[in-house]
Scaffold this motif. Structure first.
Motif, short mmCIF file in Angstrom:
data_model
loop_
_atom_site.label_atom_id
_atom_site.label_comp_id
_atom_site.label_asym_id
_atom_site.label_seq_id
_atom_site.Cartn_x
_atom_site.Cartn_y
_atom_site.Cartn_z
N CYS A 55 0.84 -1.20 0.00
CA CYS A 55 0.00 0.00 0.00
C CYS A 55 0.88 1.25 0.00
O CYS A 55 1.74 1.39 0.88
N GLU A 56 0.66 2.12 -0.97
CA GLU A 56 1.39 3.39 -1.03
C GLU A 56 0.44 4.52 -0.68
O GLU A 56 -0.65 4.63 -1.24
N GLN A 57 0.86 5.37 0.26
CA GLN A 57 0.03 6.49 0.70
C GLN A 57 0.94 7.60 1.18
O GLN A 57 1.73 7.43 2.11
N GLY A 58 0.86 8.78 0.53
CA GLY A 58 1.74 9.89 0.85
C GLY A 58 1.25 10.80 1.95
O GLY A 58 1.99 11.67 2.41
N PHE A 59 -0.01 10.62 2.39
CA PHE A 59 -0.54 11.44 3.49
C PHE A 59 -0.33 10.66 4.77
O PHE A 59 -0.93 9.60 4.98
N LEU A 60 0.54 11.15 5.64
CA LEU A 60 1.05 10.37 6.75
C LEU A 60 -0.03 9.84 7.69
O LEU A 60 0.06 8.67 8.12
N PRO A 61 -1.05 10.59 8.07
CA PRO A 61 -2.08 9.99 8.93
C PRO A 61 -2.74 8.77 8.31
O PRO A 61 -3.03 7.79 8.99
N GLU A 237 4.67 18.90 7.84
CA GLU A 237 3.63 18.70 6.82
C GLU A 237 3.37 17.21 6.64
O GLU A 237 4.31 16.42 6.53
N ALA A 238 2.09 16.83 6.63
CA ALA A 238 1.72 15.41 6.54
C ALA A 238 1.66 14.90 5.12
O ALA A 238 1.70 13.68 4.91
N GLU A 239 1.56 15.79 4.13
CA GLU A 239 1.47 15.36 2.73
C GLU A 239 2.87 15.34 2.11
O GLU A 239 3.50 16.39 1.92
N ALA A 240 3.34 14.15 1.77
CA ALA A 240 4.71 14.00 1.27
C ALA A 240 4.95 14.79 -0.01
O ALA A 240 6.06 15.28 -0.25
N ARG A 241 3.93 14.95 -0.84
CA ARG A 241 4.10 15.64 -2.11
C ARG A 241 4.38 17.13 -1.91
O ARG A 241 4.81 17.82 -2.85
N ALA A 242 4.13 17.65 -0.73
CA ALA A 242 4.38 19.07 -0.46
C ALA A 242 5.82 19.36 -0.05
O ALA A 242 6.25 20.51 -0.07
N LEU A 243 6.57 18.33 0.32
CA LEU A 243 7.87 18.57 0.94
C LEU A 243 8.88 19.19 -0.02
O LEU A 243 9.59 20.13 0.36
N GLU A 244 8.96 18.69 -1.24
CA GLU A 244 9.93 19.26 -2.17
C GLU A 244 9.61 20.70 -2.53
O GLU A 244 10.51 21.56 -2.52
N PRO A 245 8.35 21.06 -2.86
CA PRO A 245 8.06 22.48 -3.06
C PRO A 245 8.39 23.33 -1.84
O PRO A 245 8.90 24.45 -1.98
N ALA A 246 8.13 22.82 -0.64
CA ALA A 246 8.44 23.59 0.58
C ALA A 246 9.94 23.83 0.70
O ALA A 246 10.38 24.92 1.08
N ARG A 247 10.74 22.82 0.39
CA ARG A 247 12.20 23.00 0.44
C ARG A 247 12.64 24.06 -0.56
O ARG A 247 13.49 24.92 -0.25
N ARG A 248 12.08 24.03 -1.75
CA ARG A 248 12.48 25.02 -2.77
C ARG A 248 12.06 26.43 -2.36
O ARG A 248 12.83 27.39 -2.54
N ASN A 249 10.84 26.57 -1.84
CA ASN A 249 10.37 27.91 -1.49
C ASN A 249 11.13 28.49 -0.31
O ASN A 249 11.42 29.69 -0.29
N THR A 250 11.46 27.67 0.68
CA THR A 250 12.24 28.21 1.81
C THR A 250 13.68 28.52 1.39
O THR A 250 14.26 29.50 1.86
N HIS A 266 9.82 18.55 7.52
CA HIS A 266 9.58 17.23 8.09
C HIS A 266 8.24 16.65 7.63
O HIS A 266 7.21 17.34 7.68
N TRP A 267 8.26 15.39 7.21
CA TRP A 267 7.03 14.64 6.95
C TRP A 267 6.53 14.15 8.29
O TRP A 267 7.13 13.27 8.91
N HIS A 268 5.44 14.73 8.76
CA HIS A 268 5.05 14.51 10.16
C HIS A 268 3.56 14.72 10.33
O HIS A 268 2.96 15.62 9.73
N ASP A 269 2.96 13.90 11.18
CA ASP A 269 1.56 14.04 11.57
C ASP A 269 1.50 14.88 12.83
O ASP A 269 1.77 14.41 13.94
N VAL A 270 1.15 16.15 12.66
CA VAL A 270 1.14 17.10 13.77
C VAL A 270 0.20 16.66 14.88
O VAL A 270 0.45 16.91 16.07
N THR A 271 -0.90 16.00 14.53
CA THR A 271 -1.88 15.63 15.55
C THR A 271 -1.33 14.63 16.55
O THR A 271 -1.94 14.39 17.59
#
Length: 355
Positions: A55-61, A237-250, A266-271
């Motif tokens: 099972c592949e799932q990029g949203f950590l929760p 951020e829990a959505e893995a697909r957001a991490l690379e854009p976040a790295r570029r923007n920062t 960080h790929w992380h479930d804040v809750t």
């Protein structure tokens, strides 16, 4: 650490996904090797899945929920293919098209790709897209959803279209100059609530700071630009697909500001809590999954922030004005004040964590 937040699985789409197998129209592979893209935990999946399923799932929760159900979660090895690929395509069409293209990359010769979508979430368009890309061998409707599948010969796949659609998932620059990708929250624009929060960042915000639910990194980039006292910055951020854009923007924000600042993405479930203590935390917390309002998700973000803040730390959040966060904020912080009320949003500052 907080207890985490688990959203209901899309049981209708999951059940419909397996209708062709339950009815005998399709058969599970003899070697029990199945790849399930954008998998979600649910009753029917737990009943049918075997040890050879991945099972592949990029949203950590959601990935964590799959793992807690005893399912194998991860990504296929480079070049690995499967006789059966299942997928639950997203509503956003570019993201869904890229997923169809990638699913075909993972399909073994003679294999079958099976997709299920709610009719209200774009099933008609999804089926049309798969037909255009690789043909559709069959389809069925049930539970207000549609399941459709293809067993394409290699020559039946439109390879040029597959290449074009695969590229739709690559990070791209928006008209406003932000790196993003389809399917992320407010992926092609600056969210008005986030812009309002950034406009109220205090210039004296400093120390170690975190951005919870960072998305593609807009708020973090604004912190870098507006708050020179920040010593370190973490994006969660829990959505893995957001991490690379976040790295570029920062990284772009650091260059523009001429700053050398430790930034962690960080790929992380804040809750489920935060691993470090912070002097300040900012957030535009999510309050829905799909179309359903879930204010308890935002409350879970607030609880995790309060647990992670230093005693004198402060939290800055933005929310839709109707969301009932004030009671929790008042219970967890000594001072709570509204900094802005504009365009249906409110910006709130909370200080002094209660013991």
């Amino acid at each position: 650490m907080s207890g985490g937040f688990v959203a209901d699985a899309p049981e209708a789409a999951l059940s419909t996904l397996f209708v062709p197998f339950d009815s005998g129209v399709l058969k599970l592979p003899a070697d029990a090797r199945v790849l399930f893209l954008r998998a979600r935990a649910g009753v029917r999946l737990r009943e049918i899945a075997q040890s050879g399923w991945l099972c592949e799932q990029g949203f950590l929760p959601f990935a964590g929920e799959l793992a807690r159900c005893g399912l194998r979660v991860g990504e296929p090895s480079p070049g690995e293919t499967y006789p059966l690929v299942l997928l639950l395509p997203p509503r956003q069409r570019d993201e869904a098209r890229a997923l169809f293209a990638r699913a075909l990359d993972r399909l073994a010769p003679g294999g079958t790709l099976v997709a299920s979508m709610a009719k209200a979430e774009g099933a008609k368009s999804g089926e049309a897209d798969l037909r255009q890309l690789a043909g559709v061998a069959g389809s069925l409707s049930k539970h207000h959803c549609r399941v459709f599948w293809a067993t394409p010969e290699a020559e039946a796949i439109d390879r040029a279209l597959q290449d074009a659609w695969r590229a739709l998932d690559a990070p791209r620059e928006t008209p406003e100059g932000w790196w993003s990708r389809p399917g992320l929250f407010a992926w092609d624009r600056v969210d008005r609530a986030s812009a309002l929060l950034a406009a109220h960042f205090p210039a004296d915000l400093g120390g170690r700071v975190a951005d919870l639910g960072a998305g593609y990194g807009y708020l973090a980039a604004q912190l870098i630009a507006r708050c020179p006292g920040i010593a370190a910055l973490d994006l969660y951020e829990a959505e893995a697909r957001a991490l690379e854009p976040a790295r570029r923007n920062t990284a772009n924000a650091l260059r523009a500001a001429g700053r050398d600042l430790p930034v962690g993405v960080h790929w992380h479930d804040v809750t489920r809590g935060l691993p470090q203590r912070y002097d300040a935390i900012v957030s535009n917390p999510p309050f829905h999954l799909g179309r359903a309002d879930l204010p308890e998700l935002g409350r879970a973000f607030i609880a995790s922030a309060a647990d992670a803040l230093a005693a004198a730390g402060r939290l800055l959040i933005v929310a839709n004005r109707h969301l009932p966060y004030e009671a929790l904020l008042g219970a967890r912080f000594a001072k709570v004040r509204q900094l802005a009320l504009q365009d249906g949003f409110k910006v709130i500052e909370a200080r002094g964590v209660r013991a």
